[in-house]
Design an enzyme around this catalytic site. Structure first.
Site, PDB file in Angstrom:
ATOM      1  N   GLY A 192       0.813  -1.202   0.119  1.00 66.40           N
ATOM      2  CA  GLY A 192       0.060   0.043   0.061  1.00 66.40           C
ATOM      3  C   GLY A 192       1.021   1.284  -0.110  1.00 66.40           C
ATOM      4  N   THR A 246       1.653   3.259  -2.337  1.00 61.31           N
ATOM      5  CA  THR A 246       1.447   4.541  -2.830  1.00 61.31           C
ATOM      6  C   THR A 246      -0.048   5.409  -2.331  1.00 61.31           C
ATOM      7  OG1 THR A 246      -0.276   3.204  -4.085  1.00 61.31           O
ATOM      8  CG2 THR A 246       1.841   3.472  -5.317  1.00 61.31           C
ATOM      9  N   GLY A 247      -0.325   4.601  -0.992  1.00 63.28           N
ATOM     10  CA  GLY A 247      -1.268   5.437  -0.275  1.00 63.28           C
ATOM     11  C   GLY A 247      -1.105   6.346   0.638  1.00 63.28           C
ATOM     12  N   LYS A 304       2.407   7.993   2.389  1.00 65.57           N
ATOM     13  CA  LYS A 304       3.019   9.039   1.889  1.00 65.57           C
ATOM     14  C   LYS A 304       3.021  10.184   3.164  1.00 65.57           C
ATOM     15  CE  LYS A 304       1.253  12.937  -0.914  1.00 65.57           C
ATOM     16  NZ  LYS A 304       0.268  13.411  -1.736  1.00 65.57           N
ATOM     17  N   ARG A 311      -0.559  -1.419  -6.368  1.00 64.10           N
ATOM     18  CA  ARG A 311      -0.969  -1.812  -7.727  1.00 64.10           C
ATOM     19  C   ARG A 311      -0.439  -1.086  -8.794  1.00 64.10           C
ATOM     20  NH1 ARG A 311      -7.227  -1.494  -6.486  1.00 64.10           N
ATOM     21  NH2 ARG A 311      -6.408   0.521  -5.463  1.00 64.10           N
ATOM     22  N   ASP A 360      -1.602   0.918  17.250  1.00 65.26           N
ATOM     23  CA  ASP A 360      -2.565   1.992  17.702  1.00 65.26           C
ATOM     24  C   ASP A 360      -1.707   3.158  17.803  1.00 65.26           C
ATOM     25  OD1 ASP A 360      -3.938   3.541  19.412  1.00 65.26           O
ATOM     26  OD2 ASP A 360      -5.096   2.076  20.083  1.00 65.26           O
ATOM     27  N   HIS A 361      -1.908   3.965  16.867  1.00 65.15           N
ATOM     28  CA  HIS A 361      -0.778   5.231  16.845  1.00 65.15           C
ATOM     29  C   HIS A 361      -0.762   5.919  18.191  1.00 65.15           C
ATOM     30  CE1 HIS A 361      -4.069   7.337  15.044  1.00 65.15           C
ATOM     31  NE2 HIS A 361      -3.485   8.379  15.473  1.00 65.15           N
ATOM     32  N   GLU A 396     -12.091  16.319  17.875  1.00 67.16           N
ATOM     33  CA  GLU A 396     -11.791  16.706  16.714  1.00 67.16           C
ATOM     34  C   GLU A 396     -12.756  17.768  16.129  1.00 67.16           C
ATOM     35  OE1 GLU A 396     -10.957  13.802  13.255  1.00 67.16           O
ATOM     36  OE2 GLU A 396     -11.311  12.343  14.868  1.00 67.16           O
ATOM     37  N   ASP A 409     -14.105   3.348  15.589  1.00 67.76           N
ATOM     38  CA  ASP A 409     -13.088   4.228  15.185  1.00 67.76           C
ATOM     39  C   ASP A 409     -12.295   4.409  16.315  1.00 67.76           C
ATOM     40  OD1 ASP A 409     -11.841   5.100  12.840  1.00 67.76           O
ATOM     41  OD2 ASP A 409     -12.457   7.132  13.249  1.00 67.76           O
ATOM     42  N   HIS A 422      -8.152   3.366  20.563  1.00 65.56           N
ATOM     43  CA  HIS A 422      -7.345   4.586  21.517  1.00 65.56           C
ATOM     44  C   HIS A 422      -8.001   4.985  22.808  1.00 65.56           C
ATOM     45  CE1 HIS A 422      -6.265   4.693  17.252  1.00 65.56           C
ATOM     46  NE2 HIS A 422      -7.211   5.704  16.796  1.00 65.56           N
ATOM     47  N   LYS A 470     -16.681  14.114  16.554  1.00 64.43           N
ATOM     48  CA  LYS A 470     -15.951  14.783  15.364  1.00 64.43           C
ATOM     49  C   LYS A 470     -16.852  16.174  15.340  1.00 64.43           C
ATOM     50  CE  LYS A 470     -14.507  11.201  12.248  1.00 64.43           C
ATOM     51  NZ  LYS A 470     -13.274  11.677  12.140  1.00 64.43           N
TER      52      LYS A 470
HETATM   53  P1  NAD Z   1      -5.109   4.321   0.756  1.00 64.41           P
HETATM   54  O1  NAD Z   1      -6.470   3.951  -0.030  1.00 64.41           O
HETATM   55  O2  NAD Z   1      -4.782   5.905   0.482  1.00 64.41           O
HETATM   56  O3  NAD Z   1      -4.084   3.354   0.117  1.00 64.41           O
HETATM   57  C1  NAD Z   1      -4.306   2.003  -0.188  1.00 64.41           C
HETATM   58  C2  NAD Z   1      -3.253   1.205  -0.711  1.00 64.41           C
HETATM   59  O4  NAD Z   1      -3.409  -0.076  -0.912  1.00 64.41           O
HETATM   60  C3  NAD Z   1      -2.515   2.025  -2.055  1.00 64.41           C
HETATM   61  O5  NAD Z   1      -1.230   1.944  -2.142  1.00 64.41           O
HETATM   62  C4  NAD Z   1      -3.355   0.983  -3.002  1.00 64.41           C
HETATM   63  O6  NAD Z   1      -2.451   1.011  -4.482  1.00 64.41           O
HETATM   64  C5  NAD Z   1      -3.081  -0.378  -2.211  1.00 64.41           C
HETATM   65  N1  NAD Z   1      -3.945  -1.400  -2.744  1.00 64.41           N
HETATM   66  C6  NAD Z   1      -5.352  -1.447  -2.875  1.00 64.41           C
HETATM   67  N2  NAD Z   1      -6.073  -2.239  -3.362  1.00 64.41           N
HETATM   68  C7  NAD Z   1      -4.838  -3.082  -3.807  1.00 64.41           C
HETATM   69  C8  NAD Z   1      -4.562  -4.391  -4.506  1.00 64.41           C
HETATM   70  N3  NAD Z   1      -5.524  -5.108  -4.890  1.00 64.41           N
HETATM   71  N4  NAD Z   1      -3.330  -4.983  -4.574  1.00 64.41           N
HETATM   72  C9  NAD Z   1      -2.315  -4.123  -4.403  1.00 64.41           C
HETATM   73  N5  NAD Z   1      -2.421  -2.763  -3.753  1.00 64.41           N
HETATM   74  C10 NAD Z   1      -3.541  -2.530  -3.379  1.00 64.41           C
HETATM   75  O7  NAD Z   1      -5.415   4.016   2.179  1.00 64.41           O
HETATM   76  P2  NAD Z   1      -4.622   4.715   3.291  1.00 64.41           P
HETATM   77  O8  NAD Z   1      -5.133   5.587   4.009  1.00 64.41           O
HETATM   78  O9  NAD Z   1      -3.097   4.569   3.112  1.00 64.41           O
HETATM   79  O10 NAD Z   1      -4.502   3.353   4.572  1.00 64.41           O
HETATM   80  C11 NAD Z   1      -4.011   2.239   4.879  1.00 64.41           C
HETATM   81  C12 NAD Z   1      -4.466   1.488   5.842  1.00 64.41           C
HETATM   82  O11 NAD Z   1      -4.119   2.188   6.884  1.00 64.41           O
HETATM   83  C13 NAD Z   1      -5.894   1.167   5.935  1.00 64.41           C
HETATM   84  O12 NAD Z   1      -6.165  -0.089   6.792  1.00 64.41           O
HETATM   85  C14 NAD Z   1      -6.245   2.358   6.926  1.00 64.41           C
HETATM   86  O13 NAD Z   1      -7.448   2.088   8.001  1.00 64.41           O
HETATM   87  C15 NAD Z   1      -4.995   2.593   7.578  1.00 64.41           C
HETATM   88  N6  NAD Z   1      -5.119   3.716   8.634  1.00 64.41           N
HETATM   89  C16 NAD Z   1      -4.858   4.960   7.560  1.00 64.41           C
HETATM   90  C17 NAD Z   1      -4.517   6.226   8.327  1.00 64.41           C
HETATM   91  C18 NAD Z   1      -4.307   7.340   7.525  1.00 64.41           C
HETATM   92  O14 NAD Z   1      -3.814   8.363   7.955  1.00 64.41           O
HETATM   93  N7  NAD Z   1      -4.385   7.474   6.218  1.00 64.41           N
HETATM   94  C19 NAD Z   1      -4.719   6.142   9.736  1.00 64.41           C
HETATM   95  C20 NAD Z   1      -4.912   5.086  10.502  1.00 64.41           C
HETATM   96  C21 NAD Z   1      -4.894   3.970   9.905  1.00 64.41           C
END
Ligand code: NAD
Length: 489
Positions: free
Chosen positions: A4, A6-7, A11, A38, A169-170, A208, A227, A232, A332
């Site tokens: 994940g 690129t998510g 980032k 992906r 659990d951040h 929040e 959530d 937390h 929220k």
């Molecule tokens: P996002 O949707 O931004 O990113 C998802 C990632 O998964 C992307 O890189 C995508 O390419 C990859 N992906 C999705 N389907 C795929 C597949 N079939 N094959 C390969 N790769 C695939 O999600 P996010 O916000 O980065 O969150 C990721 C996890 O972290 C989730 O479980 C979310 O609940 C948790 N989380 C996120 C945050 C946050 O601040 N963003 C905070 C706490 C927890």
């Protein structure tokens, strides 16, 4: 390996945190990060993505080029074995190139529905067949309720033993959450008072100002209880309530926290009305202007029964805490963004300074978790000049002022702990299991019964009136967040 990569999480949090660790020398030069996702990216595209995300977060840095040279990318389809075979080839090459001794951390920054498939393949395609350690880091949410969490756990346990699973659990990575233990166990002043003889109640608030933003689809299925409370809020309560561990080792700390969860008074059915309050935000206004109600948000049912606010009273039925309510609230679109803990001490046995205009205030210990970081002790002292008149004085310690930008982000600390093999600040399955079984009773009841008063609090307020009533019944009130701030002087 970050699945994940690129998510959003990778980032905003993971790359900047890794960079901080790199710059502080906490990661040796022998490391590689493989981004797995992906998109059909090259190593170079990924490196420039990492560069951008780090620089957006920290500004310029001369070490950035060296840092990103350790990053590689592997396009991936989670359910395709071929993808894992290619990933293994790359991982084996990097193992040799950087002399990694087969040590691997698999960070699943992806939706939980993929966790089981990924861990199955990591095992079956041999990504764990090296001599070093193999640790799995997973993000919240860990399940939706106890049965789904159990299913998920059984799946990942097929491939990883409990000791190698790091459930994030951040909040447990936050400096002031970690400080709860130090305040309690390193001060002769507090520990003797830390019980039902001297503490009247404890209040934990995490508010929040933002609404659900673009996360409506996720939030409709989750709500504030799942959530925020299941993880937390209950984790903070456990740290406040646990017995001193015999040592600060992972097993000892976790075992004390588990005992707190076991002592939580179970509540179910209609009695939940006496202990928990749910809220949903309506329209309203904060300084930024007018705000829409939750039911008008994108991807939200116009008749949604989902709670965006929870207040609750937790009773911990053990010797130390019998009779002391732990009040929690989270929501929220509240009037301020803050996470604070207020420990309210009991009144002194006799008040010699009776003043009908200004009753003697109780002593408070306030732990500021975020965005302010610090501790404030509220004491009574003499009003200067006025004979026998008292006033409240605040003794404050502000963490932010001292460490400033150097205070490590929660993710930075947690990633480092995971590299060192220290799982103390991650949640053990026993904690997850007990917290879900507590929360499930409430969510099941709330799903069965529609809350007719929704929406019941205005955006920009501190929640529904029923949350104030919850404390008023016990002759307490929520300490107003704005009066608790750390004094700046
Ligand atoms: P996002 O949707 O931004 O990113 C998802 C990632 O998964 C992307 O890189 C995508 O390419 C990859 N992906 C999705 N389907 C795929 C597949 N079939 N094959 C390969 N790769 C695939 O999600 P996010 O916000 O980065 O969150 C990721 C996890 O972290 C989730 O479980 C979310 O609940 C948790 N989380 C996120 C945050 C946050 O601040 N963003 C905070 C706490 C927890």
């Amino acid at each position: 390996m970050i699945f994940g990569a690129t998510g959003d999480l990778a980032k905003r949090k993971l790359f900047p945190s890794l960079f901080h660790l790199f710059r502080k020398g906490r990661i040796s030069k022998k490391f590689a990060v493989v981004g797995v996702a992906r998109r059909d990216w090259t190593h170079e595209t990924f490196q420039s993505h990492v560069r951008d995300s780090v620089l957006t977060s920290i500004g310029q840095s001369e070490d950035i080029e060296e840092f990103i040279s350790h990053f590689y990318y592997q396009p991936h389809d989670v359910s395709n074995s071929e993808s894992y075979i290619k990933l293994k080839e790359l991982a084996d090459q990097l193992d040799t190139k950087y002399e990694l001794q087969g040590n691997r951390i698999f960070y699943l920054a992806m939706a939980p529905e993929f966790f089981g498939t990924i861990t199955d393949h990591l095992k079956s395609e041999g990504l764990k067949d090296t001599n070093g350690f193999h640790r799995l880091v997973i993000e919240k949410p860990f399940g939706h309720n106890l049965p789904s969490a159990e299913k998920l756990n059984t799946q990942i346990r097929e491939a990883f033993i409990e000791d190698d699973i790091y459930r994030i659990d951040h909040y447990l990575g936050k400096d002031m959450v970690q400080n709860i233990e130090v305040i309690r166990f390193a001060n002769a002043l507090f520990e003797p008072l830390w019980n039902n003889r001297y503490i009247s109640n404890i209040q934990v608030t995490s508010s929040e100002t933002l609404g659900v933003e673009e996360r409506g689809r996720y939030y409709e299925k989750s709500g504030a209880l799942r959530d925020m409370v299941q993880n937390h809020m209950l984790q903070m309560v456990a740290l406040l309530a646990m017995e001193p561990p015999i040592r600060l080792t992972t097993d000892e700390v976790r075992s004390e926290k588990v005992k707190v969860f076991r002592a939580l008074r179970p509540i179910e059915g209609e009695e939940i009305e006496d202990y928990f309050v749910r809220g949903q935000y309506d329209k309203g206004s904060i300084t930024e202007g007018d705000l829409t109600g939750y039911r008008d948000e994108v991807n939200v049912d116009p008749e949604s029964n989902t709670e965006t606010y929870v207040a609750g009273k937790l009773m911990i039925d053990n010797f130390r805490w019998a009779g002391v309510p732990f009040y929690i609230r989270t929501g929220k679109r509240m009037s301020s963004k803050a996470t604070k803990i207020v420990v309210q001490f009991k009144d002194i046995p006799m008040n010699l300074y009776y003043n009908p205009e200004e009753p003697l205030a109780p002593n408070l210990l306030v732990i500021h978790i975020q965005p302010e970081e610090g501790i404030t002790l509220h004491l009574n002292a003499k009003h200067s000049g006025d004979k026998l008149k008292t006033k409240t004085v605040k003794l404050s310690y502000s963490n932010t002022g001292i460490h400033g930008m150097n205070t490590p982000e929660a993710y930075e600390k947690l990633l480092h702990d995971c590299m060192l093999g220290d799982a103390t600040n991650f949640t053990h399955w026993d904690e997850v299991k007990l917290s879900w079984s507590f929360v499930d009773k409430i969510s099941e009841y709330w799903e069965r019964t529609e809350e007719k008063s929704f929406p019941n609090y205005a955006s920009g307020s501190m929640g529904p009136k029923a949350a104030d009533d919850l404390l008023e019944k016990d002759n307490f009130f929520w300490w107003p967040i704005h009066n608790l701030e750390v004094d700046k002087c």
